[in-house]
Design a protein around this motif. Structure first.
Motif, PDB file in Angstrom:
ATOM      1  N   HIS A  55       7.171  -0.946  -0.231  1.00  0.00           N
ATOM      2  CA  HIS A  55       5.941  -0.770  -0.652  1.00  0.00           C
ATOM      3  C   HIS A  55       5.790  -0.443  -2.327  1.00  0.00           C
ATOM      4  O   HIS A  55       6.175   0.379  -2.884  1.00  0.00           O
ATOM      5  N   LEU A  56       4.958  -1.434  -3.045  1.00  0.00           N
ATOM      6  CA  LEU A  56       5.015  -1.563  -4.315  1.00  0.00           C
ATOM      7  C   LEU A  56       3.570  -0.906  -4.949  1.00  0.00           C
ATOM      8  O   LEU A  56       2.570  -1.516  -4.477  1.00  0.00           O
ATOM      9  N   VAL A  57       3.711   0.274  -5.798  1.00  0.00           N
ATOM     10  CA  VAL A  57       2.315   0.496  -6.259  1.00  0.00           C
ATOM     11  C   VAL A  57       2.327  -0.106  -7.778  1.00  0.00           C
ATOM     12  O   VAL A  57       2.991   0.300  -8.597  1.00  0.00           O
ATOM     13  N   VAL A  76       3.375 -15.225  -1.040  1.00  0.00           N
ATOM     14  CA  VAL A  76       2.572 -13.942  -0.788  1.00  0.00           C
ATOM     15  C   VAL A  76       1.102 -14.013  -0.155  1.00  0.00           C
ATOM     16  O   VAL A  76       0.647 -15.388  -0.523  1.00  0.00           O
ATOM     17  N   GLN A  77       0.441 -13.399   0.523  1.00  0.00           N
ATOM     18  CA  GLN A  77      -0.816 -13.592   0.897  1.00  0.00           C
ATOM     19  C   GLN A  77      -1.766 -12.633   0.323  1.00  0.00           C
ATOM     20  O   GLN A  77      -1.250 -11.224   0.178  1.00  0.00           O
ATOM     21  N   LEU A  78      -2.672 -12.969  -0.355  1.00  0.00           N
ATOM     22  CA  LEU A  78      -3.624 -11.918  -0.800  1.00  0.00           C
ATOM     23  C   LEU A  78      -4.324 -11.300   0.625  1.00  0.00           C
ATOM     24  O   LEU A  78      -4.407 -12.061   1.587  1.00  0.00           O
ATOM     25  N   ASN A  79      -4.668  -9.935   0.368  1.00  0.00           N
ATOM     26  CA  ASN A  79      -4.990  -9.208   1.618  1.00  0.00           C
ATOM     27  C   ASN A  79      -6.320  -8.539   1.586  1.00  0.00           C
ATOM     28  O   ASN A  79      -6.557  -7.316   1.464  1.00  0.00           O
ATOM     29  N   PRO A  80      -7.486  -9.488   1.432  1.00  0.00           N
ATOM     30  CA  PRO A  80      -8.611  -8.712   0.991  1.00  0.00           C
ATOM     31  C   PRO A  80      -9.189  -7.725   2.125  1.00  0.00           C
ATOM     32  O   PRO A  80     -10.037  -6.755   1.979  1.00  0.00           O
ATOM     33  N   SER A  84      -6.107  -0.943   2.090  1.00  0.00           N
ATOM     34  CA  SER A  84      -5.350  -0.287   1.276  1.00  0.00           C
ATOM     35  C   SER A  84      -4.242  -1.309   0.488  1.00  0.00           C
ATOM     36  O   SER A  84      -4.338  -1.431  -0.834  1.00  0.00           O
ATOM     37  N   ALA A  85      -3.316  -2.160   1.314  1.00  0.00           N
ATOM     38  CA  ALA A  85      -2.695  -3.080   0.425  1.00  0.00           C
ATOM     39  C   ALA A  85      -3.363  -4.391   0.253  1.00  0.00           C
ATOM     40  O   ALA A  85      -3.981  -5.155   0.980  1.00  0.00           O
ATOM     41  N   TYR A  86      -3.322  -4.621  -1.031  1.00  0.00           N
ATOM     42  CA  TYR A  86      -4.068  -5.912  -1.813  1.00  0.00           C
ATOM     43  C   TYR A  86      -3.404  -7.229  -1.578  1.00  0.00           C
ATOM     44  O   TYR A  86      -3.955  -8.070  -1.781  1.00  0.00           O
ATOM     45  N   MET A  87      -1.688  -7.065  -1.584  1.00  0.00           N
ATOM     46  CA  MET A  87      -1.211  -8.129  -1.060  1.00  0.00           C
ATOM     47  C   MET A  87       0.042  -7.975  -0.276  1.00  0.00           C
ATOM     48  O   MET A  87       0.541  -6.916  -0.391  1.00  0.00           O
ATOM     49  N   LYS A  88       0.561  -8.902   0.248  1.00  0.00           N
ATOM     50  CA  LYS A  88       1.749  -8.901   1.263  1.00  0.00           C
ATOM     51  C   LYS A  88       2.570 -10.052   1.227  1.00  0.00           C
ATOM     52  O   LYS A  88       2.231 -11.127   0.942  1.00  0.00           O
ATOM     53  N   GLY A  89       3.849  -9.902   1.432  1.00  0.00           N
ATOM     54  CA  GLY A  89       4.774 -11.024   1.557  1.00  0.00           C
ATOM     55  C   GLY A  89       6.141 -10.457   2.409  1.00  0.00           C
ATOM     56  O   GLY A  89       6.298  -9.172   2.990  1.00  0.00           O
ATOM     57  N   ILE A  90       6.897 -11.395   2.550  1.00  0.00           N
ATOM     58  CA  ILE A  90       8.358 -11.223   3.061  1.00  0.00           C
ATOM     59  C   ILE A  90       9.287 -11.448   1.856  1.00  0.00           C
ATOM     60  O   ILE A  90       9.281 -12.512   1.226  1.00  0.00           O
ATOM     61  N   TRP A  99       1.699  -4.535  -1.354  1.00  0.00           N
ATOM     62  CA  TRP A  99       1.237  -3.938  -2.837  1.00  0.00           C
ATOM     63  C   TRP A  99       0.099  -3.202  -2.739  1.00  0.00           C
ATOM     64  O   TRP A  99      -0.858  -3.392  -2.178  1.00  0.00           O
ATOM     65  N   TYR A 100      -0.076  -2.000  -3.605  1.00  0.00           N
ATOM     66  CA  TYR A 100      -1.039  -0.977  -3.833  1.00  0.00           C
ATOM     67  C   TYR A 100      -1.477  -0.789  -4.815  1.00  0.00           C
ATOM     68  O   TYR A 100      -0.524  -0.957  -5.919  1.00  0.00           O
TER      69      TYR A 100
END
Length: 342
Positions: A55-57, A76-80, A84-90, A99-100
């Protein structure tokens, strides 16, 4: 790599919980998390039954792109839809990353927090002791030179002076970072409630230094008031303030010098292994140069400090039902050598 080992060591010492979150504040280019994930991958046999997530701030859209490239190869996927998290990936090693913009958005749970060169970049208030009491150092426009800034003392006490100055303060010049205090309080509350640990690595002191506010541009010292916005501004972290702001919710260890922490973590042995496995002279010279940069007291060895927040139960037996003589010794905290509980 050694910071990655520190987290695994703490995970083992607290009974190998079934899941943990690695939370980095201000991850820069993502290289430190990438190195830590490589260590986790090398220890797959140990961590195979543990559900690990990252989890990256990060507030900077540009830096989050760089981090995504480093950690996921850019997948990565943007997460609108998720507030809470605006982006996620593996990650390249198969670990989910989120990402937060704020630490409060990170989900609760057993977590390891990392703040590496994070607190020294947060804004500070500066205060000067005068014959009339404490005065805040403010920035003003120099009336005699157009477009030039200067430092001035507040004519009277300011709200910051009233709120942030401690009556027992002995120094004549003090820097206070309220934002650092708020973040440490949040970390301490989370660790108290959910367990885990926080590791802070930064330039700093234990309540002894005075004026440390400075600017760097192209790796050289730069006047902080000249050409605003073009230089990195930094102030040494006051670890005594961070300790005070935990308000006793967690135990704290350190600060100790980077040289001591890395020696305790086995950097000398690690260096020998890497040197033996190095293919050529240039690689070995690079390793020795890097080791010197990290460990030499005249370089990073004494300038950089490590400081940890841990739950009280990690250092003190809290089970009152057991007879004192039947208590098993608690495992030591890696990196901090002999434990001094503060």
């Amino acid at each position: 790599q050694l910071i990655g080992i520190w987290y695994v060591s703490e995970w083992i010492a607290t009974g190998k919980p079934k899941a943990f979150q690695l939370v980095e504040l201000g991850p820069g280019r993502g290289t430190l998390t990438d190195d830590i994930l490589r260590v986790f991958n090398q220890l797959t046999s140990l961590l195979s039954k543990c559900d690990v997530s990252v989890h990256l701030v990060e507030v900077s859209p540009k830096l989050s792109e760089v981090q995504a490239l480093t950690l996921t190869g850019g997948k990565v996927q943007l997460n609108p839809e998720d507030k809470s998290a605006y982006m996620k990936g593996i990650s390249k090693t198969g670990i989910p990353i989120f990402w937060y913009r704020d630490i409060q958005d990170v989900p609760p749970g057993y977590s390891f927090y990392l703040a590496h060169e994070f607190f020294d970049a947060l804004p500070i208030h500066k205060f000067q002791r005068t014959e009339k009491g404490w005065r805040e150092v403010l920035v003003d426009i120099d009336p005699e030179v157009p477009d030039k800034l200067r430092f001035v003392l507040s004519p009277s006490s300011t709200p910051a002076t009233e709120n942030f100055m401690q009556p027992e303060e002995m120094r004549d010049h003090v820097e206070v970072c309220p934002e650092a205090g708020v973040i440490i309080q949040r970390l301490a509350c989370r660790i108290e409630k959910d367990g885990g640990a926080a590791l802070v690595a930064d330039y700093g002191h234990d309540g002894t230094k005075t004026d440390t506010f400075r600017g760097f541009r192209n790796h050289k010292l730069h006047d902080v008031l000249s050409a605003p916005g073009t230089a990195d501004l930094t102030a040494d972290v006051d670890f005594s303030y961070l300790r005070k702001m935990t308000q006793g919710r967690t135990a704290t260890l350190g600060p100790i010098k980077q040289q001591e922490f890395l020696k305790n973590m086995g950097i000398d042995l690690r260096l020998q292994v890497l040197l033996q496995n190095s293919p050529d002279t240039a690689a070995r010279e690079q390793l020795l140069h890097s080791y010197d940069m990290l460990m030499n007291p005249k370089k990073m060895g004494d300038q950089f400090n490590f400081f940890a927040l841990l739950p009280h139960y990690r250092l003190v037996h809290t089970d009152k039902k057991q007879k004192p003589e039947s208590k098993l010794p608690l495992p030591p905290v890696a990196g901090f050598g002999e434990l001094v509980l503060k």
